[in-house]
Design an enzyme around this catalytic site. Structure first.
Site, PDB file in Angstrom:
ATOM      1  CD  GLU A 298      -1.807   2.322   1.481  1.00 22.05           C
ATOM      2  OE1 GLU A 298      -1.447   3.098   0.561  1.00 22.05           O
ATOM      3  OE2 GLU A 298      -1.910   2.662   2.658  1.00 22.05           O
ATOM      4  CB  CYS A 332      -2.055   6.635   2.522  1.00 19.42           C
ATOM      5  SG  CYS A 332      -3.233   5.593   3.396  1.00 19.42           S
TER       6      CYS A 332
END
Length: 596
Positions: A298, A332
């Site tokens: 990720e 994020c």
């Protein structure tokens, strides 16, 4: 009629009983976790009361200690040890030994572990958020949203559905294997390794840990050197909960260090989960390839926030500012590119500017501030560089928030929330991941143009699309190349913990969270067994037994048509031929034909 009344009464009685059972509180023991060394009560020792001045322009890679400090004030917090490769392997070996015991645990025991954690989290929200705030500079509200709520949601989803998704799943056995049972089993992989980022230190530890432990694995988590202080305390919570259910405390470990520590972890575990930058993700993938260790990456994002011309502008403006400024933009899945339809552009920009001007940034534990500090050293310099590049290419700063009282030692750790207009894709601000409180807003004319702009990025984590027509918003979102899409909302996907989370392109691959993330911690094994054993079992037909008959291929052709023919008459005709060929093969003439 009496029969139906009886059924209704029974159903009602069952519902009442279920409701009454819900009123009985579960028997969940409390755990005691020593936090006396984590709370700033103004009585720190001389050793831990000074302002930390980190070395600029170089990392601590060569040091044996990870120095910890408060980004919001630069107060020194202490240090943790940077583990060597051999020390990492020892920790993994201990986790592996513990996992062999835990793999035999029941789901009842695993659920109790989760309940103990949930109880502690709910009762100690302020402590957990304060420690996160001190280590990363975020406000208490940002910590509650990103650390507490997300983790509690994950725990409650696992309690509710986790066992169901880890039990054997029966699948169709198909036409040729109709007499078989086909299923998928989910077994623990062994020891999971996780290398996680600093922006949500509590949740980034608990997120992979909960999935790994509930699926029967051990886990070793390497925390960021920028959030080691809090990570070591959060491990105490986990180990206290493990002890409360009789599990080995080495089942879960948190390790600290630099690149060498992470590299050793990658080469020692059965799967690696990484949350961080694309550059480091590529290095981890390269190292993992040497041992063929599976990876989930990720790697951040550059999420598009699209505003159509039929929205409630004041309503969407509030969501937009939260999407940009949550945790000082160090998120994020934060919104980093805003595309607004030309017909509502002026009103949207005006509304957003008004909100941002009211935002006050400062040391989150020193007063009531809307936004906290920037965690990483010198990151404010990068943010200013991106703003300057945009201004040099024609952009304009429309609005900025303000600062409260900042200590002179921590001034560089703050950056004002900033609204920037007249931006375009030639600017680095619209291409590079910002990870800061910047709101670049760009105008678009048509939905097609918005889709094209949203896809013009090397990242592909998520998007948010707002429209008065849900169908229109869904149509736009469906054409954006990303892994997560929110319709008329921002980041709501992550609060639906049944959903997978992850992206495409430079945002990485693989998924954590949801069913997919839970099962990604497992060895997925397909199993076939006889449905009516021992009465019906596989027997090789005579024509294809060794040595095969002369009509073996003709038999196979007819068998294929029998099973997969497009109409019933062709299949019946082929079946007759199959039976004839078997009959011929079983006859004395057929069995000797090959020897003639």
């Amino acid at each position: 009629m009496a029969f139906w009344w009886s059924l209704i009464v029974l159903a009602l009685a069952y519902a009442i009983c279920r409701f009454l059972l819900m009123l009985i509180p579960p028997n969940v023991p409390s755990i005691d976790v020593d936090a006396s060394d984590m709370v700033d009560d103004g009585n720190q020792s001389q050793e831990n009361s000074f302002i930390y001045i980190p070395p600029r322009g170089r990392t601590q890679q060569s040091d044996k200690k990870v120095q910890c400090y408060e980004p919001a004030t630069m107060k020194y917090l202490g240090f943790s040890l940077a583990l060597s490769a051999d020390e990492v392997k020892e920790r993994v070996a201990l986790a592996r030994k513990a996992q062999k015991v835990w793999a035999k645990s029941s789901f009842k025991q695993r659920r109790q572990f989760l309940r103990i954690l949930l109880k502690y989290i709910i009762e100690h929200q302020e402590l957990i958020c304060e420690i996160s705030s001190r280590d990363t500079g975020k406000t208490m509200v940002d910590a509650s949203l990103g650390e507490i709520m997300t983790t509690c949601e994950k725990i409650t989803w696992l309690l509710s559905e986790g066992e169901k998704w880890l039990k054997p799943e029966y699948r169709s056995s198909g036409r040729s294997m109709f007499y078989k049972k086909a299923k998928v089993e989910f077994h623990p992989l062994g020891v999971i390794g996780a290398i996680v980022s600093w922006n949500y230190p509590f949740h980034n530890i608990f997120n992979p840990m909960l999935a790994a432990v509930f699926s029967g694995n051990g886990i070793v988590i390497k925390v960021s050197e920028n959030a080691s202080w809090s990570g070591c305390f959060y491990l105490r919570i986990i180990q206290a909960a493990l002890a409360a259910v009789g599990a080995p405390d080495s089942l879960v470990d948190v390790i600290t260090g630099f690149a060498e520590t992470g590299e050793a972890l990658v080469s020692s575990v059965d799967k690696i989960i990484f949350v961080g930058s694309p550059g480091v993700g590529r290095m981890i993938m390269k190292n993992a390839s040497e041992t063929l260790t599976p990876v989930t990456l990720e790697l951040g994002g550059k999420d598009a926030f699209i505003v159509c011309d039929d929205v409630d502008v004041p309503h969407v403006a509030q969501i937009a500012v939260r999407a940009s400024l949550q945790s000082s933009g160090q998120n994020c899945a934060g919104a980093e590119r805003f595309y607004v339809h030309r017909d509502v552009y002026s009103s949207f920009v005006s509304e957003v500017a008004k909100i941002v001007k009211s935002v006050l940034a400062g040391p989150p534990l020193a007063g009531k501030y809307d936004m906290g500090a920037i965690c990483l050293l010198e990151h404010s310099d990068k943010l200013q560089y991106l703003v300057n590049d945009a201004i040099d290419k024609g952009a304009e700063i429309l609005a900025r928030g303000s600062f409260g009282h900042l200590g002179e030692d921590a001034v560089d750790q703050y950056f004002p929330p900033t609204v920037i207009v007249n931006v375009n894709h030639s600017m680095k601000l619209m291409q590079e991941e910002t990870f800061g409180p910047l709101m670049p807003i760009m105008k678009f004319n048509t939905d097609e143009e918005a889709i094209k702009l949203a896809n013009d990025s090397r990242y592909g984590l998520g998007c948010a699309v707002f429209s008065g027509s849900q169908r229109r918003a869904k149509d736009i979102a469906s054409q954006i190349n990303c892994g997560v899409a929110a319709i008329n909302d921002f980041a709501s996907n992550y609060m639906c913990q049944s959903l997978p989370f992850g992206g495409v392109k430079d945002s990485g691959f693989g998924r954590f969270a949801g069913v997919e993330g839970l099962r990604a911690c497992c060895l997925v094994k397909s199993v076939v067994e006889d449905r009516w054993w021992p009465y019906i079992k596989t027997k090789i037909p005579k024509p294809i037994q060794y040595p095969v008959a002369e009509n073996a291929f003709e038999f196979q052709q007819s068998l294929v048509e029998t099973l997969y023919g497009l109409n019933i008459w062709d299949r019946l005709r082929a079946l007759v031929n199959v039976l004839k060929l078997i009959s011929d093969q079983n006859s004395p003439v057929g069995s000797t034909r090959r020897n003639d």
